[in-house]
Design a protein around this motif. Structure first.
Motif, PDB file in Angstrom:
ATOM      1  N   GLN A   1       0.839  -1.195  -0.083  1.00 43.40           N
ATOM      2  CA  GLN A   1       0.067   0.105  -0.045  1.00 43.40           C
ATOM      3  C   GLN A   1       0.779   1.286  -0.200  1.00 43.40           C
ATOM      4  O   GLN A   1       0.558   2.306  -0.782  1.00 43.40           O
ATOM      5  N   ASN A   2       1.979   1.231   0.879  1.00 42.79           N
ATOM      6  CA  ASN A   2       2.717   2.133   0.903  1.00 42.79           C
ATOM      7  C   ASN A   2       3.510   2.451  -0.676  1.00 42.79           C
ATOM      8  O   ASN A   2       3.565   3.711  -1.092  1.00 42.79           O
ATOM      9  N   ARG A  49       1.038   4.146  -2.833  1.00 42.52           N
ATOM     10  CA  ARG A  49       0.789   5.480  -2.709  1.00 42.52           C
ATOM     11  C   ARG A  49       1.726   6.436  -3.049  1.00 42.52           C
ATOM     12  O   ARG A  49       1.537   7.517  -3.873  1.00 42.52           O
ATOM     13  N   GLN A  50       3.163   5.814  -2.825  1.00 45.76           N
ATOM     14  CA  GLN A  50       4.222   6.581  -3.576  1.00 45.76           C
ATOM     15  C   GLN A  50       4.145   6.759  -5.069  1.00 45.76           C
ATOM     16  O   GLN A  50       4.420   7.746  -5.636  1.00 45.76           O
ATOM     17  N   ASP A  66       1.355   6.509  -6.860  1.00 43.09           N
ATOM     18  CA  ASP A  66       0.335   7.389  -7.331  1.00 43.09           C
ATOM     19  C   ASP A  66       1.051   8.773  -7.096  1.00 43.09           C
ATOM     20  O   ASP A  66       0.502   9.705  -7.794  1.00 43.09           O
ATOM     21  N   ALA A  67       1.720   9.001  -5.964  1.00 41.67           N
ATOM     22  CA  ALA A  67       1.973  10.493  -5.648  1.00 41.67           C
ATOM     23  C   ALA A  67       3.033  10.876  -6.696  1.00 41.67           C
ATOM     24  O   ALA A  67       2.998  12.090  -7.100  1.00 41.67           O
ATOM     25  N   TYR A 102       1.050  11.457  -9.870  1.00 38.74           N
ATOM     26  CA  TYR A 102       0.356  12.741  -9.806  1.00 38.74           C
ATOM     27  C   TYR A 102       1.418  14.010 -10.147  1.00 38.74           C
ATOM     28  O   TYR A 102       0.836  14.867 -10.636  1.00 38.74           O
TER      29      TYR A 102
END
Length: 366
Positions: free
Chosen positions: A20-21, A24-25, A27-28, A31
């Protein structure tokens, strides 16, 4: 048994948490890439908008100048037509008088007799005299003084325009910064002028104190003062040189040893343009940018612009404001110093000094 199961569950949770981390990274970063792409579009639109506005202003100036030229030439044509009409009238007067004289000549008989009365002859002679007097070409004049004034105003307008262009020159001159070279940083084979405005290579090792700030491998010298904000522009006289490097550097540039990071532009701490035997190369972070379109071009002065708001380092041939290369650093992380390397003797062709110029008093570009 429960402990083992619990242990396996804990490991699974850790893997899930790690996954999950990472998601998220990712996705960051995705983005951020999206935002950077949007920024790229925004910068392009902004630059295009500024270019379009400037282009329209130049078109407006051209229209104003074209209209002023039309008005000026029309006025001169009108005055010329009036003077030309006067000349034509005088020619016509002379023509009519000539016809009358031709008629009188034709009427003279072969017999010897007076041609009319004395009164008629006197009147004719008087009319001829008056006609010759009134048709004297020297009496027909143009207003040369006014025309000279008009030409003078036109010349003054041209001189004013030339004093304002290229507009980049006028703008960069407003950013002109004083540069004083720091003799305590100069390689021992460099001679710095007492005013700190020139550097000269010599094969003789100078008797100078060893300091932590002194370059001992590369033929570099940097400025006494640095700057950390605003916009700064400076020019260097490179005439008569066959080898030189100049640019900007953080104070953290290596000063000792034989690492290439000591050279201007070879590390991330500095930016430079190098000239060697007719070829130009731009350097930063060890990345070489060859500039083949400039090969063979010679400039008397090289200008360097540093803009902290834009984190830009731009090099140009100051003679004609010809762009050489421009770096975008994103953000400057330290104060910047001007840096010079006059180069070695280059087989006896490179003994001239590099001299800092007063950028505010640069010769006008014609």
């Amino acid at each position: 048994m429960n402990s083992q199961v619990g242990g396996k569950a804990t490991k699974g949770e850790m893997l899930l948490k790690c996954q999950q981390n990472l998601l998220r990274q990712r996705d960051a970063i995705a983005y951020r890439m999206k935002k950077l792409a949007a920024k790229q579009v925004e910068l392009t639109k902004k630059t295009d908008a500024v270019k379009e506005r400037i282009k329209k202003k130049y078109e407006d100036m051209k229209r104003v100048l074209d209209e002023d030229l039309r008005i000026t030439l029309t006025q001169l044509d009108t005055e010329h037509e009036a003077t030309e009409k006067l000349v034509e009238d005088k020619i016509e007067d002379c023509y009519h008088l000539t016809q009358e004289l031709d008629q009188e000549l034709a009427n003279i008989s072969t017999e010897v007799k007076t041609n009319g009365s004395d009164t008629q002859n006197a009147e004719r002679d008087k009319r001829i005299s008056e006609t010759l007097k009134l048709t004297d070409p020297d009496l027909i004049q143009t207003d040369d003084f006014k025309n000279d004034q008009l030409l003078s105003l036109t010349i003054n307008l041209l001189l004013f325009i030339r004093s304002q262009v290229p507009v980049t020159k006028k703008l960069f001159q407003s950013y002109a910064s004083e540069v004083v070279l720091d003799a305590d940083t100069a390689h021992p084979k460099l001679i710095i002028s007492p005013e700190g405005d020139s550097v000269t290579y010599t094969e003789t090792w100078q008797d100078v104190p060893e300091t932590p700030s002194r370059f001992d491998n590369t033929l570099n010298v940097i400025s006494e003062r640095g700057f950390s904000d605003g916009r700064h522009y400076w020019e260097v006289d490179v005439s008569g040189k066959t080898y030189w490097e100049l640019g900007l550097t953080y104070p953290s540039i290596l000063r000792k040893g034989r690492e290439e990071d000591c050279w201007l532009g070879r590390g991330k701490e500095s930016w430079c343009v190098e000239y060697f035997n007719g070829d130009y190369t731009a350097w930063n972070g060890g990345v070489k940018h060859e500039l083949p379109l400039l090969a063979g071009r010679q400039f008397t002065r090289i200008g360097v612009l540093c803009s902290f708001p834009g984190a830009l380092v731009c090099f140009l041939g100051a003679d004609t404001m010809t762009p050489l290369h421009c770096f975008s650093a994103g953000t400057f992380t330290d104060i910047l110093h001007q840096a010079l390397c006059p180069g070695h003797d280059n087989e006896g062709t490179n003994w001239k000094s590099l001299k800092i110029c007063d950028a505010k008093r640069s010769p006008p570009v014609l």
